[in-house]
Motif scaffolding. Structure first.
Motif, PDB file in Angstrom:
ATOM      1  N   ILE A 246      11.610  10.953  -7.624  1.00 41.11           N
ATOM      2  CA  ILE A 246      10.600   9.591  -7.688  1.00 41.11           C
ATOM      3  C   ILE A 246      10.461   9.292  -9.172  1.00 41.11           C
ATOM      4  CG2 ILE A 246       8.497  10.959  -7.693  1.00 41.11           C
ATOM      5  CD1 ILE A 246       7.040   8.860  -5.999  1.00 41.11           C
ATOM      6  N   SER A 247      10.191   8.081  -9.372  1.00 37.53           N
ATOM      7  CA  SER A 247       9.916   7.659 -10.914  1.00 37.53           C
ATOM      8  C   SER A 247       8.442   7.897 -11.086  1.00 37.53           C
ATOM      9  CB  SER A 247      10.173   6.146 -11.046  1.00 37.53           C
ATOM     10  OG  SER A 247       9.152   5.463 -10.449  1.00 37.53           O
ATOM     11  N   PRO A 248       8.209   8.142 -12.335  1.00 37.37           N
ATOM     12  CA  PRO A 248       6.563   8.293 -12.855  1.00 37.37           C
ATOM     13  C   PRO A 248       6.040   7.235 -12.318  1.00 37.37           C
ATOM     14  CG  PRO A 248       8.219   8.066 -14.789  1.00 37.37           C
ATOM     15  CD  PRO A 248       9.091   8.202 -13.556  1.00 37.37           C
ATOM     16  N   GLN A 249       6.482   6.201 -12.358  1.00 38.35           N
ATOM     17  CA  GLN A 249       5.660   4.840 -12.139  1.00 38.35           C
ATOM     18  C   GLN A 249       5.294   4.920 -10.592  1.00 38.35           C
ATOM     19  OE1 GLN A 249       4.252   2.376 -13.864  1.00 38.35           O
ATOM     20  NE2 GLN A 249       3.050   1.786 -12.210  1.00 38.35           N
ATOM     21  N   ASP A 250       6.055   5.252  -9.689  1.00 37.05           N
ATOM     22  CA  ASP A 250       5.934   5.443  -8.193  1.00 37.05           C
ATOM     23  C   ASP A 250       4.953   6.534  -7.999  1.00 37.05           C
ATOM     24  OD1 ASP A 250       7.329   3.236  -7.495  1.00 37.05           O
ATOM     25  OD2 ASP A 250       9.211   4.192  -7.162  1.00 37.05           O
TER      26      ASP A 250
ATOM     27  N   VAL B  32       1.429   5.485  -9.102  1.00 37.26           N
ATOM     28  CA  VAL B  32       0.743   4.512  -8.028  1.00 37.26           C
ATOM     29  C   VAL B  32       0.469   5.394  -6.535  1.00 37.26           C
ATOM     30  CG1 VAL B  32       1.534   2.498  -6.546  1.00 37.26           C
ATOM     31  CG2 VAL B  32       1.942   2.499  -9.080  1.00 37.26           C
ATOM     32  N   ASN B  33       1.502   5.975  -6.285  1.00 38.43           N
ATOM     33  CA  ASN B  33       1.077   6.726  -5.107  1.00 38.43           C
ATOM     34  C   ASN B  33      -0.231   8.022  -5.070  1.00 38.43           C
ATOM     35  OD1 ASN B  33       3.315   5.731  -3.524  1.00 38.43           O
ATOM     36  ND2 ASN B  33       4.491   7.341  -4.069  1.00 38.43           N
ATOM     37  N   TYR B  34      -0.365   8.302  -6.436  1.00 37.24           N
ATOM     38  CA  TYR B  34      -1.437   9.427  -6.607  1.00 37.24           C
ATOM     39  C   TYR B  34      -2.897   8.430  -6.720  1.00 37.24           C
ATOM     40  CZ  TYR B  34      -4.133  12.919  -8.645  1.00 37.24           C
ATOM     41  OH  TYR B  34      -5.159  13.913  -8.779  1.00 37.24           O
ATOM     42  N   LYS B  35      -2.839   7.177  -7.250  1.00 37.34           N
ATOM     43  CA  LYS B  35      -3.930   6.513  -7.233  1.00 37.34           C
ATOM     44  C   LYS B  35      -4.291   6.069  -5.947  1.00 37.34           C
ATOM     45  CE  LYS B  35      -3.298   4.176 -11.947  1.00 37.34           C
ATOM     46  NZ  LYS B  35      -4.787   3.801 -12.171  1.00 37.34           N
ATOM     47  N   ILE B  36      -3.240   5.653  -5.100  1.00 33.93           N
ATOM     48  CA  ILE B  36      -3.592   5.127  -3.665  1.00 33.93           C
ATOM     49  C   ILE B  36      -4.162   6.398  -2.950  1.00 33.93           C
ATOM     50  CG2 ILE B  36      -2.443   4.151  -1.497  1.00 33.93           C
ATOM     51  CD1 ILE B  36      -3.172   2.024  -4.069  1.00 33.93           C
TER      52      ILE B  36
ATOM     53  N   SER C  43      -5.842  -4.804  -4.194  1.00 26.95           N
ATOM     54  CA  SER C  43      -5.529  -4.686  -2.757  1.00 26.95           C
ATOM     55  C   SER C  43      -4.142  -5.038  -2.533  1.00 26.95           C
ATOM     56  CB  SER C  43      -6.324  -5.882  -2.318  1.00 26.95           C
ATOM     57  OG  SER C  43      -7.803  -5.574  -2.345  1.00 26.95           O
ATOM     58  N   LYS C  44      -3.363  -5.509  -3.355  1.00 26.82           N
ATOM     59  CA  LYS C  44      -2.011  -5.975  -3.167  1.00 26.82           C
ATOM     60  C   LYS C  44      -1.025  -4.819  -3.217  1.00 26.82           C
ATOM     61  CE  LYS C  44      -1.901 -10.936  -4.749  1.00 26.82           C
ATOM     62  NZ  LYS C  44      -1.289 -11.692  -5.753  1.00 26.82           N
ATOM     63  N   ILE C  45      -1.320  -3.952  -4.129  1.00 27.60           N
ATOM     64  CA  ILE C  45      -0.618  -2.459  -4.481  1.00 27.60           C
ATOM     65  C   ILE C  45      -0.987  -1.874  -3.188  1.00 27.60           C
ATOM     66  CG2 ILE C  45      -0.263  -0.582  -5.786  1.00 27.60           C
ATOM     67  CD1 ILE C  45      -1.048  -2.455  -8.231  1.00 27.60           C
TER      68      ILE C  45
ATOM     69  N   LYS D 278       1.036  -2.852  -0.163  1.00 31.30           N
ATOM     70  CA  LYS D 278       2.651  -2.734  -0.417  1.00 31.30           C
ATOM     71  C   LYS D 278       2.562  -1.360  -0.142  1.00 31.30           C
ATOM     72  CE  LYS D 278       6.259  -2.891  -3.929  1.00 31.30           C
ATOM     73  NZ  LYS D 278       6.586  -3.202  -5.546  1.00 31.30           N
ATOM     74  N   VAL D 279       2.004  -0.254  -0.701  1.00 32.52           N
ATOM     75  CA  VAL D 279       2.127   1.084  -0.294  1.00 32.52           C
ATOM     76  C   VAL D 279       1.802   1.569   1.165  1.00 32.52           C
ATOM     77  CG1 VAL D 279       1.353   3.590  -0.937  1.00 32.52           C
ATOM     78  CG2 VAL D 279       1.737   1.804  -2.792  1.00 32.52           C
ATOM     79  N   LYS D 280       0.844   1.211   1.672  1.00 31.69           N
ATOM     80  CA  LYS D 280       0.146   1.586   2.800  1.00 31.69           C
ATOM     81  C   LYS D 280       0.592   0.599   4.065  1.00 31.69           C
ATOM     82  CE  LYS D 280      -1.812   5.504   1.778  1.00 31.69           C
ATOM     83  NZ  LYS D 280      -1.112   6.861   2.353  1.00 31.69           N
ATOM     84  N   GLY D 281       0.850  -0.357   3.863  1.00 40.32           N
ATOM     85  CA  GLY D 281       1.248  -1.470   4.714  1.00 40.32           C
ATOM     86  C   GLY D 281       0.228  -2.206   5.524  1.00 40.32           C
ATOM     87  N   GLU D 282      -0.989  -2.046   4.961  1.00 35.70           N
ATOM     88  CA  GLU D 282      -2.220  -2.717   5.295  1.00 35.70           C
ATOM     89  C   GLU D 282      -3.323  -2.964   4.047  1.00 35.70           C
ATOM     90  OE1 GLU D 282      -4.310  -0.682   8.177  1.00 35.70           O
ATOM     91  OE2 GLU D 282      -3.756   1.404   7.595  1.00 35.70           O
ATOM     92  N   SER D 283      -4.377  -3.774   4.156  1.00 37.03           N
ATOM     93  CA  SER D 283      -5.406  -4.123   3.250  1.00 37.03           C
ATOM     94  C   SER D 283      -6.045  -2.873   3.134  1.00 37.03           C
ATOM     95  CB  SER D 283      -6.145  -5.101   3.531  1.00 37.03           C
ATOM     96  OG  SER D 283      -6.963  -5.228   4.531  1.00 37.03           O
TER      97      SER D 283
END
Length: 286
Positions: free
Chosen positions: A222-226, A229-233, A263-265, A268-273
């Motif tokens: 996985i890229s560090p960016q992904d 983001v996943n860690y934050k979410i 909310s957009k991110i 995108k990660v979870k498929g819902e707001s």
């Protein structure tokens, strides 16, 4: 002239009669079980000599520095340098040695990272170094075939030393990459709420962004960016599940100053707001 070969209960020694190759040639080789405190030197050799310890312990002194050595370790003697070595008095070493010279000798040794600054090596992978010298010692009748075999075995011996250096370097590189990854994740864990960027992580670790990306993809796919983001979410999900904080506060808590961007991110990660995520979570608790 015949090959010189000596054998007794404690040692074997072989010395070819002539050196045909100017690039790399065998001067002598041997094996010995040393008696307690057996020593050699101080002395100077006209050729390169490598001793490889097959059992026991001893010490090697060169340039006013003494190395304590044991099984599967070895030391290089350079021509023209005063050296001294001694078997341990309680656990004397048994070792094999190989003397060689030639215009390419120093170059080949440098391939193995053996030089005036680094005279010690370790080889514990298998018995190959020992086997090569043992094969040399069997060639105690000189003919054209054995002459070529001796030269070939010398090159094989040198190639093993070079191969060992490559394996050690690869291992160090792997350990370094593993450490970089560990420290990067640790930095993310401690700073995810501060709106950090990938360049911030790379700067903290002391490497460039492209190498950081290479480490993440190679080790955890996985890229560090992904990963960031996943860690934050994931942290946002925990807050949405366990607190009644507003979406805006949750966004700020994980490093997003703009709730809309968060909310957009999140979607995108979870498929819902975030709102729908929270509502669905609590509805499932009933």
């Amino acid at each position: 002239m015949d090959i010189k070969y000596i054998e007794d209960s404690r040692a074997k020694y072989l010395e070819p009669p002539q050196k045909q190759s100017i690039y790399l040639f065998l001067c002598f080789c041997g094996i010995a079980d040393c008696s307690p405190s057996y020593s050699y030197g101080p002395a100077v050799r006209p050729q390169y000599v490598i001793h490889y310890i097959i059992d026991g312990e001893g010490s090697y002194t060169v340039n006013n520095k003494t190395y304590k050595l044991k099984k599967n370790e070895g030391f290089l003697i350079r021509p023209g340098i005063v050296t001294y070595y001694e078997a341990d008095k309680d656990n004397p070493w048994s070792y094999m040695w190989i003397g060689f010279n030639g215009v390419k000798a120093e170059t080949y040794l440098s391939y193995a990272n053996l030089n005036e600054e680094n005279l010690i090596f370790e080889y514990s992978k298998d018995a190959t170094l020992k086997d090569y010298i043992s094969e040399m010692l069997k060639l105690n009748e000189m003919d054209y075939s054995n002459e070529l075999k001796l030269e070939g075995l010398l090159y094989l011996f040198m190639s093993k030393l070079v191969e060992t250096r490559k394996e050690v370097f690869n291992q160090k590189a792997y350990k370094s990459a593993e450490l970089y990854l560990e420290k990067s994740i640790e930095f993310i864990e401690n700073n995810y709420s501060n709106n950090i960027k990938i360049n911030d992580i790379a700067s903290y670790i002391g490497i460039n962004r492209s190498y950081l990306t290479h480490i993440f993809k190679k080790n955890i796919n996985i890229s560090p960016q992904d990963f960031l983001v996943n860690y934050k979410i994931d942290k946002a999900c925990t807050l949405l599940q366990n607190t009644d904080l507003s979406i805006k506060v949750v966004a700020h808590s994980i490093g997003y100053s703009d709730p809309l961007t968060f909310s957009k991110i999140f979607k995108k990660v979870k498929g819902e707001s975030p709102k729908n995520y929270r509502e669905r979570f609590f509805s499932n608790q009933i």
